[in-house]
Design a protein around this motif. Structure first.
Motif, PDB file in Angstrom:
ATOM      1  N   GLN A 252     -41.068  51.113  -9.465  1.00  0.00           N
ATOM      2  CA  GLN A 252     -41.595  50.781 -10.880  1.00  0.00           C
ATOM      3  C   GLN A 252     -42.835  49.906 -10.730  1.00  0.00           C
ATOM      4  O   GLN A 252     -43.958  50.329 -11.608  1.00  0.00           O
ATOM      5  CB  GLN A 252     -40.510  50.212 -11.934  1.00  0.00           C
ATOM      6  CG  GLN A 252     -40.969  49.915 -13.324  1.00  0.00           C
ATOM      7  CD  GLN A 252     -41.353  51.288 -14.051  1.00  0.00           C
ATOM      8  OE1 GLN A 252     -40.513  52.414 -14.036  1.00  0.00           O
ATOM      9  NE2 GLN A 252     -42.472  51.226 -14.717  1.00  0.00           N
ATOM     10  N   ALA A 253     -42.965  48.990  -9.909  1.00  0.00           N
ATOM     11  CA  ALA A 253     -44.204  48.113  -9.862  1.00  0.00           C
ATOM     12  C   ALA A 253     -45.291  49.082  -9.363  1.00  0.00           C
ATOM     13  O   ALA A 253     -46.616  48.831  -9.595  1.00  0.00           O
ATOM     14  CB  ALA A 253     -43.711  47.050  -8.814  1.00  0.00           C
ATOM     15  N   ASP A 254     -45.046  50.107  -8.616  1.00  0.00           N
ATOM     16  CA  ASP A 254     -46.102  50.955  -8.215  1.00  0.00           C
ATOM     17  C   ASP A 254     -46.681  51.964  -9.434  1.00  0.00           C
ATOM     18  O   ASP A 254     -47.937  52.017  -9.584  1.00  0.00           O
ATOM     19  CB  ASP A 254     -45.530  52.006  -6.942  1.00  0.00           C
ATOM     20  CG  ASP A 254     -45.235  51.179  -5.836  1.00  0.00           C
ATOM     21  OD1 ASP A 254     -45.834  50.386  -5.354  1.00  0.00           O
ATOM     22  OD2 ASP A 254     -44.188  51.523  -5.279  1.00  0.00           O
ATOM     23  N   TYR A 255     -45.932  52.275 -10.124  1.00  0.00           N
ATOM     24  CA  TYR A 255     -46.224  52.910 -11.460  1.00  0.00           C
ATOM     25  C   TYR A 255     -47.010  52.072 -12.133  1.00  0.00           C
ATOM     26  O   TYR A 255     -47.954  52.317 -12.924  1.00  0.00           O
ATOM     27  CB  TYR A 255     -45.047  53.686 -12.220  1.00  0.00           C
ATOM     28  CG  TYR A 255     -44.345  54.831 -11.455  1.00  0.00           C
ATOM     29  CD1 TYR A 255     -44.927  56.091 -11.746  1.00  0.00           C
ATOM     30  CD2 TYR A 255     -43.479  54.773 -10.530  1.00  0.00           C
ATOM     31  CE1 TYR A 255     -44.449  57.319 -11.209  1.00  0.00           C
ATOM     32  CE2 TYR A 255     -42.951  56.113  -9.749  1.00  0.00           C
ATOM     33  CZ  TYR A 255     -43.466  56.926 -10.227  1.00  0.00           C
ATOM     34  OH  TYR A 255     -42.881  58.165  -9.777  1.00  0.00           O
ATOM     35  N   ASP A 256     -46.554  50.709 -12.301  1.00  0.00           N
ATOM     36  CA  ASP A 256     -46.973  49.904 -13.249  1.00  0.00           C
ATOM     37  C   ASP A 256     -48.645  49.475 -12.816  1.00  0.00           C
ATOM     38  O   ASP A 256     -49.474  49.225 -13.479  1.00  0.00           O
ATOM     39  CB  ASP A 256     -46.361  48.434 -13.239  1.00  0.00           C
ATOM     40  CG  ASP A 256     -45.045  48.702 -13.923  1.00  0.00           C
ATOM     41  OD1 ASP A 256     -44.860  49.574 -14.808  1.00  0.00           O
ATOM     42  OD2 ASP A 256     -44.154  47.728 -13.807  1.00  0.00           O
ATOM     43  N   ALA A 257     -48.728  49.395 -11.417  1.00  0.00           N
ATOM     44  CA  ALA A 257     -50.059  49.109 -10.763  1.00  0.00           C
ATOM     45  C   ALA A 257     -51.066  50.305 -10.948  1.00  0.00           C
ATOM     46  O   ALA A 257     -52.182  50.168 -11.216  1.00  0.00           O
ATOM     47  CB  ALA A 257     -49.629  48.870  -9.238  1.00  0.00           C
ATOM     48  N   MET A 258     -50.523  51.411 -11.041  1.00  0.00           N
ATOM     49  CA  MET A 258     -51.252  52.537 -11.269  1.00  0.00           C
ATOM     50  C   MET A 258     -51.866  52.667 -12.714  1.00  0.00           C
ATOM     51  O   MET A 258     -52.795  53.181 -13.256  1.00  0.00           O
ATOM     52  CB  MET A 258     -50.697  54.011 -10.945  1.00  0.00           C
ATOM     53  CG  MET A 258     -50.497  54.243  -9.471  1.00  0.00           C
ATOM     54  SD  MET A 258     -49.765  55.852  -9.095  1.00  0.00           S
ATOM     55  CE  MET A 258     -49.406  55.708  -7.318  1.00  0.00           C
ATOM     56  N   ASN A 259     -51.022  51.883 -13.459  1.00  0.00           N
ATOM     57  CA  ASN A 259     -51.611  51.835 -15.066  1.00  0.00           C
ATOM     58  C   ASN A 259     -52.198  50.560 -15.211  1.00  0.00           C
ATOM     59  O   ASN A 259     -52.307  50.277 -16.424  1.00  0.00           O
ATOM     60  CB  ASN A 259     -50.209  51.982 -15.977  1.00  0.00           C
ATOM     61  CG  ASN A 259     -49.797  53.333 -15.902  1.00  0.00           C
ATOM     62  OD1 ASN A 259     -50.592  54.220 -16.269  1.00  0.00           O
ATOM     63  ND2 ASN A 259     -48.346  53.526 -15.679  1.00  0.00           N
ATOM     64  N   GLY A 260     -52.727  49.802 -14.113  1.00  0.00           N
ATOM     65  CA  GLY A 260     -53.713  48.756 -14.256  1.00  0.00           C
ATOM     66  C   GLY A 260     -52.878  47.118 -14.271  1.00  0.00           C
ATOM     67  O   GLY A 260     -53.470  46.354 -14.292  1.00  0.00           O
ATOM     68  N   LYS A 261     -51.443  47.181 -13.993  1.00  0.00           N
ATOM     69  CA  LYS A 261     -50.661  46.212 -14.304  1.00  0.00           C
ATOM     70  C   LYS A 261     -50.448  45.754 -12.623  1.00  0.00           C
ATOM     71  O   LYS A 261     -49.115  46.298 -12.466  1.00  0.00           O
ATOM     72  CB  LYS A 261     -49.631  46.322 -14.964  1.00  0.00           C
ATOM     73  CG  LYS A 261     -49.765  46.716 -16.651  1.00  0.00           C
ATOM     74  CD  LYS A 261     -48.601  47.060 -17.073  1.00  0.00           C
ATOM     75  CE  LYS A 261     -48.983  47.649 -18.694  1.00  0.00           C
ATOM     76  NZ  LYS A 261     -47.862  48.504 -19.195  1.00  0.00           N
ATOM     77  N   GLY A 262     -51.107  45.041 -12.091  1.00  0.00           N
ATOM     78  CA  GLY A 262     -50.713  44.866 -10.547  1.00  0.00           C
ATOM     79  C   GLY A 262     -49.507  43.675 -10.689  1.00  0.00           C
ATOM     80  O   GLY A 262     -49.570  42.964 -11.506  1.00  0.00           O
ATOM     81  N   SER A 263     -49.088  43.396  -9.546  1.00  0.00           N
ATOM     82  CA  SER A 263     -48.256  42.292  -9.154  1.00  0.00           C
ATOM     83  C   SER A 263     -48.063  41.943  -7.743  1.00  0.00           C
ATOM     84  O   SER A 263     -49.061  42.621  -7.023  1.00  0.00           O
ATOM     85  CB  SER A 263     -46.666  42.903  -9.337  1.00  0.00           C
ATOM     86  OG  SER A 263     -46.296  43.807  -8.518  1.00  0.00           O
ATOM     87  N   ALA A 264     -47.380  41.218  -7.286  1.00  0.00           N
ATOM     88  CA  ALA A 264     -47.081  40.704  -5.864  1.00  0.00           C
ATOM     89  C   ALA A 264     -46.652  41.854  -4.948  1.00  0.00           C
ATOM     90  O   ALA A 264     -46.975  42.000  -3.754  1.00  0.00           O
ATOM     91  CB  ALA A 264     -46.183  39.697  -5.771  1.00  0.00           C
ATOM     92  N   HIS A 265     -45.900  42.933  -5.628  1.00  0.00           N
ATOM     93  CA  HIS A 265     -45.517  43.897  -4.963  1.00  0.00           C
ATOM     94  C   HIS A 265     -46.486  45.141  -4.801  1.00  0.00           C
ATOM     95  O   HIS A 265     -46.593  45.700  -3.738  1.00  0.00           O
ATOM     96  CB  HIS A 265     -44.310  44.596  -5.679  1.00  0.00           C
ATOM     97  CG  HIS A 265     -43.695  45.888  -5.246  1.00  0.00           C
ATOM     98  ND1 HIS A 265     -42.959  46.056  -4.133  1.00  0.00           N
ATOM     99  CD2 HIS A 265     -44.117  47.306  -5.353  1.00  0.00           C
ATOM    100  CE1 HIS A 265     -42.712  47.273  -4.065  1.00  0.00           C
ATOM    101  NE2 HIS A 265     -43.370  47.956  -4.605  1.00  0.00           N
ATOM    102  N   SER A 266     -47.363  45.187  -5.708  1.00  0.00           N
ATOM    103  CA  SER A 266     -48.405  46.601  -5.466  1.00  0.00           C
ATOM    104  C   SER A 266     -49.700  45.964  -6.465  1.00  0.00           C
ATOM    105  O   SER A 266     -49.539  45.715  -7.677  1.00  0.00           O
ATOM    106  CB  SER A 266     -47.792  47.489  -6.307  1.00  0.00           C
ATOM    107  OG  SER A 266     -48.746  48.733  -6.134  1.00  0.00           O
ATOM    108  N   PRO A 267     -50.805  45.773  -5.815  1.00  0.00           N
ATOM    109  CA  PRO A 267     -52.104  45.465  -6.726  1.00  0.00           C
ATOM    110  C   PRO A 267     -52.515  46.518  -7.528  1.00  0.00           C
ATOM    111  O   PRO A 267     -52.103  47.919  -7.668  1.00  0.00           O
ATOM    112  CB  PRO A 267     -53.164  45.479  -5.456  1.00  0.00           C
ATOM    113  CG  PRO A 267     -52.630  46.298  -4.228  1.00  0.00           C
ATOM    114  CD  PRO A 267     -51.196  46.254  -4.484  1.00  0.00           C
TER     115      PRO A 267
END
Length: 138
Positions: free
Chosen positions: A11-26
């Motif tokens: 889910q973090a990767d999908y969030d990152a693709m929508n501009g919401k980076g995290s420690a898991h995925s920029p």
């Protein structure tokens, strides 16, 4: 022989693709998304031209997923995503008809080279032969 070639994500990767980076995925920029889609489009076009592409799809984010199981009473139990206990899920796949395991491995190696933002996690590309015999053997 037909093979299922799979790419995993979270889910973090999908969030990152929508501009919401995290420690898991920029967070991905629009330019990085365009590069990824162009790369995958080129692979799909090449596989279609060689006749090896049977099907290929990207899947929606885990938050839009449903699990259906059975409760202790035997009745269906439906659970909506996202799932805290699920770290990685199937993000996309190809069904390929290739002459050999070596050939599908070449394709998977190409898929693994997809451009991603600096600092992104590397996900392996999984190859599974498809059992067309109906006997559970390959």
């Amino acid at each position: 022989m037909k093979y299922l070639v799979m790419v995993q994500g979270a889910q973090a990767d999908y969030d990152a693709m929508n501009g919401k980076g995290s420690a898991h995925s920029p967070a991905w920029s629009e330019k990085e998304l365009e590069a990824m889609f162009a790369f995958m489009g080129e692979i799909n076009n090449d596989l279609a031209e060689t006749g090896e592409l049977v099907d290929g799809q990207g899947l929606v984010e885990p938050a839009r997923t449903r699990f259906v199981g059975l409760g202790s009473d035997g009745r269906p139990v439906v659970t909506d995503g996202p799932y805290g206990e699920t770290k990685e899920v199937l993000a996309g796949y190809w069904v390929l008809d290739c002459d050999s395991l070596e050939r599908v491995t070449e394709i998977a190696a190409r898929v693994a080279q997809c451009p991603v933002p600096e600092g992104s996690k590397d996900y392996p590309v999984v190859i599974r032969p498809i059992d067309e015999s109906g006997r559970g053997e390959v």
